[in-house]
Design a protein around this motif. Structure first.
Motif, PDB file in Angstrom:
ATOM      1  N   ASP A 209       0.839  -1.137   0.042  1.00 48.70           N
ATOM      2  CA  ASP A 209      -0.124   0.166   0.022  1.00 48.70           C
ATOM      3  C   ASP A 209       0.952   1.723  -0.050  1.00 48.70           C
ATOM      4  OD1 ASP A 209      -2.001   1.720   0.242  1.00 48.70           O
ATOM      5  OD2 ASP A 209      -2.124   2.233   1.969  1.00 48.70           O
ATOM      6  N   TRP A 210       1.782   1.177   0.802  1.00 46.31           N
ATOM      7  CA  TRP A 210       3.019   2.266   1.360  1.00 46.31           C
ATOM      8  C   TRP A 210       3.118   2.282  -0.508  1.00 46.31           C
ATOM      9  CZ3 TRP A 210       8.127   2.983   0.534  1.00 46.31           C
ATOM     10  CH2 TRP A 210       8.879   3.786   0.941  1.00 46.31           C
TER      11      TRP A 210
ATOM     12  N   ARG B 213       1.295   4.309  -3.181  1.00 44.94           N
ATOM     13  CA  ARG B 213       1.052   5.649  -2.924  1.00 44.94           C
ATOM     14  C   ARG B 213       2.367   6.363  -3.352  1.00 44.94           C
ATOM     15  NH1 ARG B 213      -3.515   6.282   0.809  1.00 44.94           N
ATOM     16  NH2 ARG B 213      -3.729   4.461   1.665  1.00 44.94           N
ATOM     17  N   TRP B 214       3.312   6.044  -3.042  1.00 42.51           N
ATOM     18  CA  TRP B 214       4.123   6.632  -2.888  1.00 42.51           C
ATOM     19  C   TRP B 214       5.349   6.470  -3.552  1.00 42.51           C
ATOM     20  CZ3 TRP B 214       4.115  11.050  -0.790  1.00 42.51           C
ATOM     21  CH2 TRP B 214       2.887  11.364   0.961  1.00 42.51           C
TER      22      TRP B 214
ATOM     23  N   HIS C  71      -1.903  -3.452  -7.438  1.00 45.21           N
ATOM     24  CA  HIS C  71      -2.549  -3.417  -6.033  1.00 45.21           C
ATOM     25  C   HIS C  71      -3.923  -4.246  -6.067  1.00 45.21           C
ATOM     26  CE1 HIS C  71      -5.234  -2.168  -9.570  1.00 45.21           C
ATOM     27  NE2 HIS C  71      -6.052  -2.333  -8.837  1.00 45.21           N
TER      28      HIS C  71
ATOM     29  N   ASP D 160      -7.673  -1.260   0.452  1.00 46.79           N
ATOM     30  CA  ASP D 160      -6.898  -0.157   1.177  1.00 46.79           C
ATOM     31  C   ASP D 160      -6.809  -0.172   2.634  1.00 46.79           C
ATOM     32  OD1 ASP D 160      -6.755   2.500   1.308  1.00 46.79           O
ATOM     33  OD2 ASP D 160      -8.540   3.257   1.938  1.00 46.79           O
TER      34      ASP D 160
END
Length: 157
Positions: free
Chosen positions: A98-99, A102-103, A111, A122
């Protein structure tokens, strides 16, 4: 050069990194989470040299995250399966995925989706005791020092 071992450090993050911190190990655990069990499957997925993959699989078995089970007698072949300890590592991998999504965007979109709904997951870290989302501003580290025990000789003085 030998790597410093962190097994005796009081911080559980440091000890956890000592156990699974090498990136190849994380990729092997990722693939095991998604159902891969055979040496050739891991090698095809990760692209790691056979000697390195052998060492990493052995280390994960030694650490108790994977167990080695025979699946063929001639020639002898073994599969690698997650143990309870290995399955308990799933939230760490999900949080890292997830991290990273996102970044650390790249040209490919990746995903994790729910098998039943097909919707992206999520993830949120929830405190077991309160049922509340874990938020950094509510956290502080607290190291529990070992209790010094006294011997009978100390009590007599």
């Amino acid at each position: 050069m030998r790597r410093t071992r962190l097994t005796d450090v009081p911080c559980p993050i440091a000890r956890g990194l000592d156990e699974v911190g090498e990136w190849w190990s994380l990729l092997i655990l990722r693939d095991a989470m998604f159902g891969l069990t055979r040496f050739d499957e891991f090698q095809r997925s990760i692209g790691l040299a056979t000697n390195m993959l052998t060492r990493r699989l052995h280390a994960l078995v030694e650490a108790g995250l994977l167990e080695r089970r025979p699946y063929q007698d001639r020639p002898p072949r073994h599969g690698y399966h997650l143990t309870d300890k290995g399955r308990d590592f799933l939230p760490v991998l999900i949080a890292l995925a997830d991290w990273g999504g996102r970044w650390l965007r790249s040209g490919e979109a990746f995903h994790i989706v729910d098998r039943d709904t097909g919707l992206p997951v999520d993830p949120v870290l929830i405190d077991r005791h309160s049922g509340e989302a874990v938020r950094p501003e509510r956290l502080r580290p607290e190291f529990i020092l070992p209790v010094k025990t006294t011997s009978a000789k100390d009590d007599m003085q």
